[in-house]
Each structure stands twice: as C-alpha cells, then as structure tokens.
Scaffold this active site. Structure first.
Site, PDB file in Angstrom:
ATOM      1  N   LYS A 185       0.822  -1.215   0.000  1.00  0.00           N
ATOM      2  CA  LYS A 185       0.000   0.000   0.000  1.00  0.00           C
ATOM      3  C   LYS A 185       0.858   1.269   0.000  1.00  0.00           C
ATOM      4  O   LYS A 185       2.064   1.235   0.220  1.00  0.00           O
ATOM      5  CB  LYS A 185      -0.946  -0.012   1.202  1.00  0.00           C
ATOM      6  CG  LYS A 185      -1.951  -1.152   1.151  1.00  0.00           C
ATOM      7  CD  LYS A 185      -2.866  -1.042  -0.064  1.00  0.00           C
ATOM      8  CE  LYS A 185      -4.055  -1.965  -0.031  1.00  0.00           C
ATOM      9  NZ  LYS A 185      -3.825  -3.299  -0.593  1.00  0.00           N
TER      10      LYS A 185
HETATM   11  C1  LIG Z   1      -9.986  -2.818  -1.567  1.00  0.00           C
HETATM   12  C2  LIG Z   1      -9.362  -3.521  -0.396  1.00  0.00           C
HETATM   13  N1  LIG Z   1     -10.076  -3.655   0.729  1.00  0.00           N
HETATM   14  C3  LIG Z   1      -9.547  -4.258   1.807  1.00  0.00           C
HETATM   15  C4  LIG Z   1      -8.281  -4.775   1.802  1.00  0.00           C
HETATM   16  C5  LIG Z   1      -7.748  -5.462   3.011  1.00  0.00           C
HETATM   17  O1  LIG Z   1      -6.616  -4.811   3.499  1.00  0.00           O
HETATM   18  P1  LIG Z   1      -5.651  -5.536   4.546  1.00  0.00           P
HETATM   19  O2  LIG Z   1      -4.733  -6.404   3.780  1.00  0.00           O
HETATM   20  O3  LIG Z   1      -4.942  -4.396   5.221  1.00  0.00           O
HETATM   21  O4  LIG Z   1      -6.509  -6.295   5.489  1.00  0.00           O
HETATM   22  C6  LIG Z   1      -7.497  -4.653   0.663  1.00  0.00           C
HETATM   23  C7  LIG Z   1      -6.142  -5.199   0.634  1.00  0.00           C
HETATM   24  O5  LIG Z   1      -5.494  -5.358  -0.342  1.00  0.00           O
HETATM   25  C8  LIG Z   1      -8.056  -4.011  -0.471  1.00  0.00           C
HETATM   26  O6  LIG Z   1      -7.341  -3.871  -1.594  1.00  0.00           O
END
Ligand SMILES: Cc1ncc(COP(=O)(O)O)c(C=O)c1O
Length: 418
Positions: A185
C-alpha cells in the site's frame, strides 16, 4: 536475467528512518500496542484533518469492526462493489450480515450509484463503497442515497490514503473510513489498518473490540503506572496494531506526499507511453478530485491486442516485470457462488474488467530505468502480438471481401510501427 533484476510488484520503499525507529522500538522493551501506535494515530488523524483515528491490525479488521460498530448484523444487507478484494466481502459476512453487489461504472471502475439505489430493500442498512485504485467514488451521489434511505456509510479506503473528492479527504464522508497499510500500500506498516470515525463512541467501541473487548486502555496494564485491572465488557477480537508496526508507519506517513508525487510522475509516463497501444489505460481523474495513484491498470482485450490477459501476465513475468490482477470480480470465486448464488455475468462491467485487467508496478521506489523497463516490456509484448493479430484480421478480411477490405490510412499504432 538474475532474480535481483526482477521488478517486484508493489515493493515498498523502506528508508533508514523506519529502520532506525524499528530498532529503537525493539530496544525500548515495548513492542506491543503503546506510545508509537498512539503517535501514529494522532499523526494520521492530523494528515486527514480529523480529530481521531484508531489503529488496528489490518484494513480487513478495520472494515469488520466498523460494520459491527455500525450496529449491523444478521438479517441486515450491505451494498458493496463486485470489483474489490475479498476482504471487503468477508468483513460483511463475518459481521453476520449479507453482502449485496451493485455493478461498477465501466470507466471509473467504482460502484455505480444508480445500481446501488436499484439494490436497496427493506433490509439494507449500509453502503460500503471502495475507492478503487485510488480514484474517489461519486461521494455526492452516495451520501445523498445514504441520507435519503437512512443508511450507514462505511468507506473502504484501502487504496485511497491521499484521495480527495471536492476538496474533502476520502474516509471522512462516511460514518467510518477504513485504511490499509499492507505491504503493497501507499503507506505501509507490513500489515496494519486505521479507522476514522465521526463519533467518539464508535471510536471507543472499535478500540475495545480490537483488543478482546477489554476496557479502555487495557494495553497500559503492564506500564510503569503500575498494574491495572481490566474488564471484558464485550466478546471482542485480537486485531490491535503493535508499536513495531507503528514505528514503520510514522516515517512512511511523513513521505506520503513526496511518494504520491513520484507515483504521479510514473503514472503520467505510462499514460504517454501507452497512449497509442491497442490497450485501455485508466480514465483521467475527474475534475475536483485527487487520485491516490495506487494502481495503474491496463485492460487487455485479446481481440485488439492479440494476446489474452493471462498470456500477457506470463509474458511480463518472463520479461522480469512483476504484475498484479485487481481483481477477478467477486462472483468469480467459488465460495461466494456457493454461499450467495452469484454469477459473474450478472455484474457484466466488473466481470469484463476482472478478466482483462493487469496492474503494472507503481511503487515510489521504482527508478527511472525500471519504469523504462516496464514500458519496454508492455510495448514489446503488445506490439508483437498486435502485429500478428492485424495480419490475421487482414487475411480474414481479404478472404471475406477481397480488395474492398483493405484500408488506406494507418492507425496511430501502425504509424508508430507497432
Ligand atoms: C480494496 C481492499 N479492501 C480491503 C483490503 C484489506 O486490506 P488488509 O490487507 O490491510 O486487510 C485490501 C487489501 O489489499 C483491499 O485492496
């Protein structure tokens, strides 16, 4: 090509400041949730111009806890997009609610507000939009729908740390804004997440749920202020952020704007390099919005480009370029087909995008030379294949309609010798 030449997709830019802070954190003897998490929360809230933020272990946890804190559970429906990471859907399901999909706009790839309105039933309790790739959703329309039907709004801002819509930061429109600091990210803590809430009560509930449902500030129970008793007031979860993670985040956040500028430069280079290729580049950011430039996606249409998306992925990898797919549409996955009876063709825009999309490397860490290598690989792959495709098309049209099928003018690709 040696493995060290391979351009890893989403490779984070980690600098000396983060490394030193992590070492100081390790040496401090306090690596769990503590003062660095509190500092990261304060600084993230300041960056977003809001009063408060709660750090958690991931965006998945942020979404799950937000849906719970919104008072949503069994029997409730939450409308979201079919073009997202599975975590968005899983968070709704784990809160006991039922996800309902509304197709995306084919250009912006964001949830289409008209589709949202068409899906509202007496059970609908919330809308959960995703600011896809860093492009803001149409927040005027979505907030108007939420107000009109009395729905909660939970924004999935996993791609949208720097995103703005009409001057206002993504994550501050809804009741909850959920951010990701996963390794790929724009700001990373390895794994990590953050929730913005408008209400102090919601924030307190999220913090409590993230730490087993224990009373406020239970993380201080081993501090030098002496042992503190805690009480479990709700059966919670274990998804707090650690100081070790916040040590990374504090310094990553300080470079958020300079990294954004770097990714914008790379984005613009890609846009001009691919303008005349037979592939689809991302739509221009809408006026009065700020794109976070999280994902640069190409759509590979085999009929135009002469290569299937999956063969394009393979060819890019063979040329030493790490690529991603964001995302196969949610109804393509067997688990959701079984549980909800979803079929990809019922969400045609998300399905087509999911079958054609490829994300190129866009990390702020990329050097100019690496960006040039990515461009060269895309051009090399597409132009070779589109030449073959044109030859095939020509042969077919000559067979079918004789000399009338030939053209006198060159396409822009042909003028470039592609
Ligand atoms: C659109 C979206 N929502 C939620 C998430 C979940 O994030 P995390 O990996 O921090 O739990 C991601 C992760 O890639 C994502 O791209």
């Amino acid at each position: 090509m040696s493995s060290s030449d391979f351009i890893v997709f989403g490779s984070p830019q980690i600098e000396r400041e983060e490394i030193d802070e992590v070492v100081r954190c390790l040496e401090s003897g306090w690596i769990g949730t503590g003062p660095r998490v509190a500092q990261f929360e304060t600084e993230f809230a300041a960056y977003k111009h809001v009063r408060q933020a709660a750090a958690v272990g991931s965006c998945t946890a942020a979404l799950h806890l937000s849906v719970l804190a919104a008072g949503i559970g069994p029997g409730d429906e939450v409308i979201t997009t079919p073009l997202t990471f599975c975590a968005t859907i899983n968070a709704i399901v784990h809160a006991g609610a039922t996800p309902v999909l509304a197709d995306v706009n084919p250009l912006t790839m964001n949830i289409d507000p008209t589709e949202v309105e068409n899906r509202i039933t007496s059970k609908t309790r919330a809308i959960l939009p995703v600011h896809f790739a860093g492009r803001s959703c149409h927040m005027d329309a979505l907030t108007a729908i939420a107000d009109r039907y009395g729905l909660r709004l939970v924004e999935d801002c996993a791609h949208a740390i720097e995103t703005k819509y009409h001057g206002r930061a993504a994550g501050t429109f809804g009741d909850f804004g959920c951010f990701s600091f996963y390794a790929t990210k724009n700001v990373t803590t390895g794994e990590g997440g953050m929730v913005l809430t408008r209400s102090e009560d919601d924030l307190a509930r999220i913090k409590m749920l993230a730490l087993h449902g224990m009373t406020k500030d239970a993380w201080k129970r081993f501090s030098d202020e002496g042992y503190k008793h805690y009480y479990v007031v709700e059966t919670g979860f274990k998804c707090n952020m650690m100081d070790l993670q916040a040590a990374l985040g504090i310094h990553q956040l300080r470079r958020v704007e300079s990294n954004w500028k770097r990714r914008q430069e790379i984005w613009n280079r890609y846009d001009s390099a691919f303008a005349y290729l037979p592939v689809k580049t991302p739509a221009k950011p809408e006026p009065e919005t700020r794109h976070a430039y999280h994902l640069y996606t190409l759509l590979i249409d085999e009929d135009r480009g002469g290569i299937s998306r999956d063969n394009f992925l393979e060819e890019m990898t063979r040329r030493g370029i790490g690529v991603g797919v964001h995302y196969l549409s949610i109804p393509e996955h067997p688990a959701y087909q079984e549980q909800f009876g979803w079929r990809p063709e019922d969400y045609p825009h998300a399905m087509r995008i999911g079958r054609q999309t490829v994300s190129l490397p866009l990390s702020a860490k990329l050097t100019g030379e690496e960006v040039a290598r990515v461009i060269e690989a895309v051009r090399g792959t597409i132009s070779a294949k589109s030449k073959e495709q044109r030859a095939k098309n020509k042969a077919a049209s000559t067979k079918g309609c004789g000399a009338r099928g030939s053209r006198q003018t060159a396409t822009p690709q042909e003028s470039l010798g592609l």
